[in-house]
Write a protein that holds these residues in place. Structure first.
Motif, short mmCIF file in Angstrom:
data_model
loop_
_atom_site.label_atom_id
_atom_site.label_comp_id
_atom_site.label_asym_id
_atom_site.label_seq_id
_atom_site.Cartn_x
_atom_site.Cartn_y
_atom_site.Cartn_z
N SER A 1 39.58 1.16 2.02
CA SER A 1 40.23 0.04 2.55
C SER A 1 41.42 -0.66 1.52
O SER A 1 41.39 -0.39 0.45
N GLY A 2 42.21 -1.45 2.20
CA GLY A 2 43.10 -1.93 1.47
C GLY A 2 44.63 -1.96 2.22
O GLY A 2 44.79 -1.60 3.40
N SER A 3 45.47 -2.31 1.44
CA SER A 3 46.99 -2.53 2.22
C SER A 3 47.63 -0.94 1.67
O SER A 3 47.61 -0.49 0.93
N ARG A 4 48.59 -0.58 2.95
CA ARG A 4 49.20 0.64 2.66
C ARG A 4 48.31 2.02 2.09
O ARG A 4 48.61 2.42 1.13
N VAL A 5 47.17 1.98 2.90
CA VAL A 5 46.32 3.22 2.74
C VAL A 5 46.95 4.58 3.20
O VAL A 5 46.74 4.67 4.26
N ASP A 6 47.61 5.30 2.29
CA ASP A 6 48.11 6.53 2.79
C ASP A 6 47.52 7.59 1.72
O ASP A 6 48.01 7.62 0.59
N LEU A 7 46.54 8.38 2.10
CA LEU A 7 45.81 9.27 1.13
C LEU A 7 46.17 10.59 1.09
O LEU A 7 46.29 11.01 2.06
N ASN A 8 46.02 11.05 -0.17
CA ASN A 8 46.49 12.67 -0.21
C ASN A 8 44.99 13.34 -0.23
O ASN A 8 44.22 13.19 0.68
N ALA A 9 44.50 13.59 -1.69
CA ALA A 9 43.38 14.44 -1.76
C ALA A 9 42.13 13.20 -1.79
O ALA A 9 42.45 12.31 -2.27
N GLN B 1 44.07 -5.25 -2.05
CA GLN B 1 43.32 -4.60 -3.13
C GLN B 1 42.58 -3.51 -2.46
O GLN B 1 41.86 -3.44 -1.62
N VAL B 2 42.60 -2.34 -3.23
CA VAL B 2 41.82 -1.09 -2.56
C VAL B 2 40.44 -1.15 -3.16
O VAL B 2 40.06 -1.61 -4.04
N GLN B 3 39.56 -0.83 -2.04
CA GLN B 3 38.15 -0.59 -2.12
C GLN B 3 37.79 0.65 -1.52
O GLN B 3 38.32 1.04 -0.52
N LEU B 4 36.98 1.32 -2.18
CA LEU B 4 36.27 2.59 -1.80
C LEU B 4 34.71 2.03 -1.75
O LEU B 4 34.17 1.84 -2.99
N VAL B 5 34.03 2.18 -0.62
CA VAL B 5 32.78 1.91 -0.58
C VAL B 5 32.00 3.13 0.09
O VAL B 5 32.16 3.66 1.20
N GLU B 6 31.13 3.75 -0.59
CA GLU B 6 30.17 4.73 -0.47
C GLU B 6 28.90 4.17 0.18
O GLU B 6 28.43 3.03 0.09
N SER B 7 28.28 4.91 1.07
CA SER B 7 26.92 4.85 1.64
C SER B 7 26.19 6.09 2.01
O SER B 7 26.88 7.12 2.04
N GLY B 8 25.07 5.94 2.16
CA GLY B 8 24.30 7.34 2.69
C GLY B 8 23.49 7.76 1.61
O GLY B 8 22.56 8.92 1.74
N GLY C 1 50.65 8.52 -6.64
CA GLY C 1 49.56 9.37 -7.19
C GLY C 1 48.53 8.90 -7.69
O GLY C 1 47.70 9.43 -8.56
N VAL C 2 48.22 7.48 -7.44
CA VAL C 2 47.16 6.98 -8.13
C VAL C 2 45.67 7.39 -7.58
O VAL C 2 45.53 7.36 -6.15
N ALA C 3 44.89 7.75 -8.46
CA ALA C 3 43.35 7.60 -8.00
C ALA C 3 42.59 6.46 -7.97
O ALA C 3 42.64 5.64 -9.05
N HIS C 4 41.65 6.51 -7.01
CA HIS C 4 40.76 5.13 -7.14
C HIS C 4 39.33 5.78 -6.86
O HIS C 4 39.12 6.74 -6.36
N TRP C 5 38.28 4.95 -7.58
CA TRP C 5 37.15 5.36 -7.41
C TRP C 5 36.12 4.28 -6.70
O TRP C 5 36.45 3.11 -7.06
#
Length: 117
Positions: free
Chosen positions: A25-33, A1-8, A103-107
């Protein structure tokens, strides 16, 4: 499962600085923009800054010269250095990452930045 964790995020006086971080984080994290957006109550979410895999950046006119976006591909991370902050920069800041596969975007869930006058 993809997770995006912000801080600061946090409270800062006008003219001050903050650095936001986002780790994907997550499996097969290969990021474009990767990008930072922000949103205030009653307004649409707006793009603040974006960086592609090769490091090319794009900024909203309102933050040019004050904010710097960067990324660390090895750490699946993106950062936003914010200088000369203004009260109008107050918003919830969201991390966005587009995966190369499909091309899936996550937030992320967002981090609040409050700039006092």
């Amino acid at each position: 499962q993809v997770q995006l964790v912000e801080s600061g995020g946090g409270l800062v006086e006008a003219g001050g600085s903050l650095t936001l971080s986002c780790v994907v984080s997550g499996s097969r994290v290969d990021l474009n923009a990767m990008a930072w957006y922000r949103q205030t109550p009653g307004k649409e979410r707006e793009l603040v800054a974006r960086i592609n895999r090769g490091g090319i950046t794009d900024y909203a006119d309102s933050v040019k010269g004050r904010f710097t976006i960067s990324r660390n591909n090895a750490k699946n991370s993106v950062y936003l250095q914010m200088n000369s902050l203004k009260p109008e920069d107050t918003a919830v800041y969201y991390c966005n990452a587009v995966f190369i596969l499909g091309g899936v975007a996550h937030w992320g869930k967002g981090t609040l930045v409050t700039v006092s006058s």
